[in-house]
Design an enzyme around this catalytic site. Structure first.
Site, PDB file in Angstrom:
ATOM      1  N   ASP A   1      -7.076  20.751   5.009  1.00  0.00           N
ATOM      2  CA  ASP A   1      -7.486  19.354   4.911  1.00  0.00           C
ATOM      3  C   ASP A   1      -6.924  18.758   3.617  1.00  0.00           C
ATOM      4  O   ASP A   1      -7.044  19.363   2.550  1.00  0.00           O
ATOM      5  CB  ASP A   1      -9.015  19.238   4.919  1.00  0.00           C
ATOM      6  CG  ASP A   1      -9.448  17.784   4.973  1.00  0.00           C
ATOM      7  OD1 ASP A   1      -9.559  17.240   6.094  1.00  0.00           O
ATOM      8  OD2 ASP A   1      -9.655  17.174   3.902  1.00  0.00           O
TER       9      ASP A   1
ATOM     10  N   GLU B   1      -6.453  15.429   0.895  1.00  0.00           N
ATOM     11  CA  GLU B   1      -6.875  14.114   0.395  1.00  0.00           C
ATOM     12  C   GLU B   1      -5.645  13.458  -0.205  1.00  0.00           C
ATOM     13  O   GLU B   1      -4.728  14.145  -0.672  1.00  0.00           O
ATOM     14  CB  GLU B   1      -7.987  14.249  -0.654  1.00  0.00           C
ATOM     15  CG  GLU B   1      -9.230  14.976  -0.161  1.00  0.00           C
ATOM     16  CD  GLU B   1      -9.822  14.397   1.114  1.00  0.00           C
ATOM     17  OE1 GLU B   1      -9.798  13.162   1.279  1.00  0.00           O
ATOM     18  OE2 GLU B   1     -10.297  15.186   1.955  1.00  0.00           O
TER      19      GLU B   1
ATOM     20  N   ASP C   1      -2.955  15.201   8.748  1.00  0.00           N
ATOM     21  CA  ASP C   1      -2.613  16.130   7.661  1.00  0.00           C
ATOM     22  C   ASP C   1      -1.161  16.624   7.766  1.00  0.00           C
ATOM     23  O   ASP C   1      -0.466  16.759   6.763  1.00  0.00           O
ATOM     24  CB  ASP C   1      -3.609  17.292   7.645  1.00  0.00           C
ATOM     25  CG  ASP C   1      -5.039  16.777   7.505  1.00  0.00           C
ATOM     26  OD1 ASP C   1      -5.544  16.695   6.375  1.00  0.00           O
ATOM     27  OD2 ASP C   1      -5.648  16.418   8.541  1.00  0.00           O
TER      28      ASP C   1
ATOM     29  N   HIS D   1     -14.855  14.231   2.382  1.00  0.00           N
ATOM     30  CA  HIS D   1     -13.625  13.698   1.784  1.00  0.00           C
ATOM     31  C   HIS D   1     -13.190  14.473   0.543  1.00  0.00           C
ATOM     32  O   HIS D   1     -12.526  13.911  -0.342  1.00  0.00           O
ATOM     33  CB  HIS D   1     -13.738  12.198   1.467  1.00  0.00           C
ATOM     34  CG  HIS D   1     -14.051  11.358   2.664  1.00  0.00           C
ATOM     35  ND1 HIS D   1     -13.239  11.355   3.789  1.00  0.00           N
ATOM     36  CD2 HIS D   1     -15.079  10.522   2.923  1.00  0.00           C
ATOM     37  CE1 HIS D   1     -13.779  10.521   4.683  1.00  0.00           C
ATOM     38  NE2 HIS D   1     -14.889  10.024   4.190  1.00  0.00           N
TER      39      HIS D   1
ATOM     40  N   ASP E   1     -14.096  19.769   3.238  1.00  0.00           N
ATOM     41  CA  ASP E   1     -13.762  19.366   4.610  1.00  0.00           C
ATOM     42  C   ASP E   1     -13.176  20.559   5.383  1.00  0.00           C
ATOM     43  O   ASP E   1     -13.549  20.810   6.530  1.00  0.00           O
ATOM     44  CB  ASP E   1     -12.754  18.203   4.617  1.00  0.00           C
ATOM     45  CG  ASP E   1     -13.394  16.863   4.245  1.00  0.00           C
ATOM     46  OD1 ASP E   1     -14.625  16.807   4.089  1.00  0.00           O
ATOM     47  OD2 ASP E   1     -12.644  15.870   4.106  1.00  0.00           O
TER      48      ASP E   1
HETATM   49  P1  AMP Z   1     -10.408  12.854   4.945  1.00  0.00           P
HETATM   50  O1  AMP Z   1      -9.811  14.183   5.244  1.00  0.00           O
HETATM   51  O2  AMP Z   1     -11.239  12.276   6.030  1.00  0.00           O
HETATM   52  O3  AMP Z   1     -11.177  12.972   3.670  1.00  0.00           O
HETATM   53  O4  AMP Z   1      -9.241  11.815   4.712  1.00  0.00           O
HETATM   54  C1  AMP Z   1      -8.036  12.147   4.104  1.00  0.00           C
HETATM   55  C2  AMP Z   1      -7.465  10.964   3.380  1.00  0.00           C
HETATM   56  O5  AMP Z   1      -7.363   9.849   4.270  1.00  0.00           O
HETATM   57  C3  AMP Z   1      -8.313  10.432   2.212  1.00  0.00           C
HETATM   58  O6  AMP Z   1      -8.058  11.147   1.012  1.00  0.00           O
HETATM   59  C4  AMP Z   1      -7.791   9.015   2.120  1.00  0.00           C
HETATM   60  O7  AMP Z   1      -6.529   8.949   1.497  1.00  0.00           O
HETATM   61  C5  AMP Z   1      -7.616   8.648   3.587  1.00  0.00           C
HETATM   62  N1  AMP Z   1      -8.855   8.033   4.086  1.00  0.00           N
HETATM   63  C6  AMP Z   1      -9.881   8.643   4.702  1.00  0.00           C
HETATM   64  N2  AMP Z   1     -10.862   7.777   5.005  1.00  0.00           N
HETATM   65  C7  AMP Z   1     -10.436   6.572   4.562  1.00  0.00           C
HETATM   66  C8  AMP Z   1     -10.978   5.247   4.579  1.00  0.00           C
HETATM   67  N3  AMP Z   1     -12.170   4.989   5.121  1.00  0.00           N
HETATM   68  N4  AMP Z   1     -10.246   4.255   4.011  1.00  0.00           N
HETATM   69  C9  AMP Z   1      -9.029   4.503   3.486  1.00  0.00           C
HETATM   70  N5  AMP Z   1      -8.469   5.715   3.433  1.00  0.00           N
HETATM   71  C10 AMP Z   1      -9.146   6.737   3.967  1.00  0.00           C
HETATM   72 MG    MG Z   2     -10.687  15.455   3.773  1.00  0.00          MG
END
Ligand code: AMP
Ligand code: MG
Length: 183
Positions: A7, A9, A104, A160, A165
């Site tokens: 995962d 970020e 990813d 996040h 994650d």
């Molecule tokens: P996640 O694995 O769901 O934490 O998301 C990976 C990446 O996607 C995050 O580090 C952000 O760069 C982007 N991301 C996730 N959710 C959002 C959101 N609600 N708004 C903008 N970018 C997001």
């Molecule tokens: Mg994440």
């Protein structure tokens, strides 16, 4: 075979405009053929194009400016990740990258292109999110948080954050260990 539940970020902004997102954290769990949790990996990455994180990004991910300032750049971090993958399986073993969605893999590809690195290592990948929707006959894929709820699993750690994650996705992965379709 080693299953790498990964995962990422990345940099992000409330309004996207035209800024490219770059990886700021790589979190992963390695699971072996027996369905055993063999190791975990977590690294922060210093973004090249927009090294200053937006308040929005800091709030979303809980990753601070200091964490990325002190971090390695992408080529170094990727090398460490790839070395870790190699160390998780014995030399001739294959690996499959597994993530919740295609995001990813695409983000890894973009960062490889940005840094002029080979992206062939991404070839073996599956989206657990899409396969989960198929397994469960859902009308459309659902987010990790919803899937955990459906499974009666707790969202451990901080949503996040790469490793947290990845750990949560790995729990879903193990619930259906026999059922995923490998590439
Ligand atoms: P996640 O694995 O769901 O934490 O998301 C990976 C990446 O996607 C995050 O580090 C952000 O760069 C982007 N991301 C996730 N959710 C959002 C959101 N609600 N708004 C903008 N970018 C997001
Ligand atoms: Mg994440």
């Amino acid at each position: 075979m080693v299953y790498i539940i990964v995962d990422l970020e990345a940099t992000c902004w409330e309004k996207r405009e035209n800024r490219p997102n770059e990886i700021i954290e790589i979190g992963a769990v390695a699971i072996n053929d027996e369905g055993e949790w063999i190791d975990e990996f977590d690294i922060f990455v210093k973004p090249l194009l927009h090294p200053v994180l937006s308040d929005f990004c800091i709030q979303l991910t809980s990753i601070t400016q200091e964490m990325v300032d002190k971090a390695s750049n992408f080529p170094q971090a990727l090398q460490e990740f790839q070395n870790w993958i190699t160390n998780c399986g014995s030399t001739e073993e294959d690996y499959v990258l597994c993530s919740w969605g295609h995001y990813d893999r695409v983000q890894f590809k973009n960062d490889c292109v940005l840094h002029g690195l080979d992206a062939a290592w991404l070839a073996s990948h599956i989206s657990l999110k899409h396969q989960y929707a198929d397994l469960k006959n859902l009308r459309r894929p659902i987010g990790m948080k919803k899937a955990l709820q459906r499974e009666g699993l707790k969202l451990d750690g901080t949503h996040h954050r790469g490793l947290d994650d990845a750990q949560n996705i790995a729990k879903i992965f193990l619930n259906y260990f026999e059922f995923w379709t490998m590439p």
